[in-house]
Design a protein around this motif. Sequence first.
Motif, PDB file in Angstrom:
ATOM      1  N   GLY A  53       7.991  26.544  72.549  1.00 23.01           N
ATOM      2  CA  GLY A  53       8.207  25.114  72.520  1.00 23.01           C
ATOM      3  C   GLY A  53       9.536  24.769  71.885  1.00 23.01           C
ATOM      4  O   GLY A  53      10.313  25.644  71.478  1.00 23.01           O
ATOM      5  N   THR A  54       9.799  23.486  71.766  1.00 24.38           N
ATOM      6  CA  THR A  54      11.100  23.036  71.264  1.00 24.38           C
ATOM      7  C   THR A  54      11.313  23.366  69.792  1.00 24.38           C
ATOM      8  O   THR A  54      12.448  23.351  69.317  1.00 24.38           O
ATOM      9  CB  THR A  54      11.250  21.525  71.485  1.00 24.38           C
ATOM     10  OG1 THR A  54      10.133  20.843  70.889  1.00 24.38           O
ATOM     11  CG2 THR A  54      11.296  21.197  72.978  1.00 24.38           C
ATOM     12  N   SER A  55      10.239  23.667  69.052  1.00 25.16           N
ATOM     13  CA  SER A  55      10.358  24.016  67.633  1.00 25.16           C
ATOM     14  C   SER A  55      10.146  25.500  67.376  1.00 25.16           C
ATOM     15  O   SER A  55       9.926  25.915  66.230  1.00 25.16           O
ATOM     16  CB  SER A  55       9.345  23.206  66.803  1.00 25.16           C
ATOM     17  OG  SER A  55       9.552  21.817  66.951  1.00 25.16           O
ATOM     18  N   ARG A  74       8.053  21.921  76.215  1.00 21.99           N
ATOM     19  CA  ARG A  74       7.072  21.071  75.538  1.00 21.99           C
ATOM     20  C   ARG A  74       7.352  21.068  74.036  1.00 21.99           C
ATOM     21  O   ARG A  74       8.178  21.838  73.545  1.00 21.99           O
ATOM     22  CB  ARG A  74       5.656  21.610  75.776  1.00 21.99           C
ATOM     23  CG  ARG A  74       5.525  23.049  75.357  1.00 21.99           C
ATOM     24  CD  ARG A  74       4.128  23.521  75.078  1.00 21.99           C
ATOM     25  NE  ARG A  74       4.148  24.964  74.795  1.00 21.99           N
ATOM     26  CZ  ARG A  74       4.475  25.498  73.642  1.00 21.99           C
ATOM     27  NH1 ARG A  74       4.844  24.730  72.615  1.00 21.99           N
ATOM     28  NH2 ARG A  74       4.473  26.813  73.470  1.00 21.99           N
ATOM     29  N   GLY A  75       6.630  20.229  73.303  1.00 24.53           N
ATOM     30  CA  GLY A  75       6.705  20.276  71.857  1.00 24.53           C
ATOM     31  C   GLY A  75       5.962  21.483  71.307  1.00 24.53           C
ATOM     32  O   GLY A  75       5.203  22.143  72.012  1.00 24.53           O
ATOM     33  N   GLY A  76       6.206  21.800  70.042  1.00 22.20           N
ATOM     34  CA  GLY A  76       5.481  22.885  69.396  1.00 22.20           C
ATOM     35  C   GLY A  76       6.285  24.166  69.292  1.00 22.20           C
ATOM     36  O   GLY A  76       7.499  24.196  69.546  1.00 22.20           O
ATOM     37  N   ARG A  77       5.585  25.254  68.945  1.00 20.84           N
ATOM     38  CA  ARG A  77       6.252  26.528  68.681  1.00 20.84           C
ATOM     39  C   ARG A  77       5.813  27.555  69.724  1.00 20.84           C
ATOM     40  O   ARG A  77       5.753  27.240  70.910  1.00 20.84           O
ATOM     41  CB  ARG A  77       5.955  26.927  67.240  1.00 20.84           C
ATOM     42  CG  ARG A  77       6.590  25.896  66.289  1.00 20.84           C
ATOM     43  CD  ARG A  77       6.074  25.978  64.873  1.00 20.84           C
ATOM     44  NE  ARG A  77       6.898  26.824  64.021  1.00 20.84           N
ATOM     45  CZ  ARG A  77       6.911  26.725  62.704  1.00 20.84           C
ATOM     46  NH1 ARG A  77       6.173  25.826  62.080  1.00 20.84           N
ATOM     47  NH2 ARG A  77       7.662  27.532  61.994  1.00 20.84           N
ATOM     48  N   GLY A 147       0.088  21.176  73.447  1.00 20.64           N
ATOM     49  CA  GLY A 147       1.543  21.091  73.522  1.00 20.64           C
ATOM     50  C   GLY A 147       1.908  20.167  74.665  1.00 20.64           C
ATOM     51  O   GLY A 147       1.587  20.461  75.818  1.00 20.64           O
ATOM     52  N   ARG A 149       4.622  17.112  76.566  1.00 22.73           N
ATOM     53  CA  ARG A 149       5.941  16.536  76.746  1.00 22.73           C
ATOM     54  C   ARG A 149       5.762  15.225  77.499  1.00 22.73           C
ATOM     55  O   ARG A 149       4.878  15.116  78.360  1.00 22.73           O
ATOM     56  CB  ARG A 149       6.825  17.486  77.555  1.00 22.73           C
ATOM     57  CG  ARG A 149       8.246  16.972  77.809  1.00 22.73           C
ATOM     58  CD  ARG A 149       8.994  17.928  78.717  1.00 22.73           C
ATOM     59  NE  ARG A 149      10.341  17.435  79.049  1.00 22.73           N
ATOM     60  CZ  ARG A 149      11.086  17.918  80.020  1.00 22.73           C
ATOM     61  NH1 ARG A 149      10.636  18.921  80.761  1.00 22.73           N
ATOM     62  NH2 ARG A 149      12.280  17.420  80.266  1.00 22.73           N
TER      63      ARG A 149
END
Length: 220
Positions: A53-55, A74-77, A147, A149
């Motif tokens: 993800g983005t993090s 997507r967001g998250g790791r 997750g 987006r």
Amino acid sequence: MRTIAGVEWEVAPGLTAYEAALARMEERAAAIRAGTAGELVWLVEHPPLFTAGTSADPAELFNPMGFPVHVAGRGGRYTYHGPGQRVGYLMLDLDRRGRDVRAFVAALEGWMIAALGRLGVAARQEPGRIGIWTGEGSAEAKIGAIGVRVKKWVTLHGFAINLSPDLSHFGGIVPCGIADFGVTSLQALGNRAKMKALDEALEQEFPEFLGKIGLPSKGA
């Protein structure tokens, strides 16, 4: 393909390549925004792989098994996907449903929890943590991941619920950046539910989920 509460509902057979899933999500989201396609819930299983993800922190990726690693957008790791895990991709038009991303995520958590409850699994959300959890004390573990987006107010990506994946595969990452807790599945909890039963539970709770994110406006 069927329609449930006005949303197309599709269950993919076999294993879906991740690149193909990303391409289809992007294409469908653009069509929804253009008004040429309707909303879609797409349930899939993937071959073993990791997504970033983005993090995502590279220090949390070990990958001794050499699985493919995909940049998800997507967001998250880092997250693992593989056979025996139900992945749900949601392409919903929040522009017509109130533009409340927090309500969408909260409703998504509630939908997963309610579906697991139908199968006899007491799951919950934990403040300050990502995902869906079950068990207490030393038995506390993560059973579902989220997750998402949102692109031009259309949602992409979604959730994953662990039915019967190979839990050893999660050892290739720090799942979602949370190192202090384990990962579990319905199978590991002694629950013998099949994928069809999980899908049916998700379907039964879907109208309640939609009601929480807002009814679509007619003119937007």
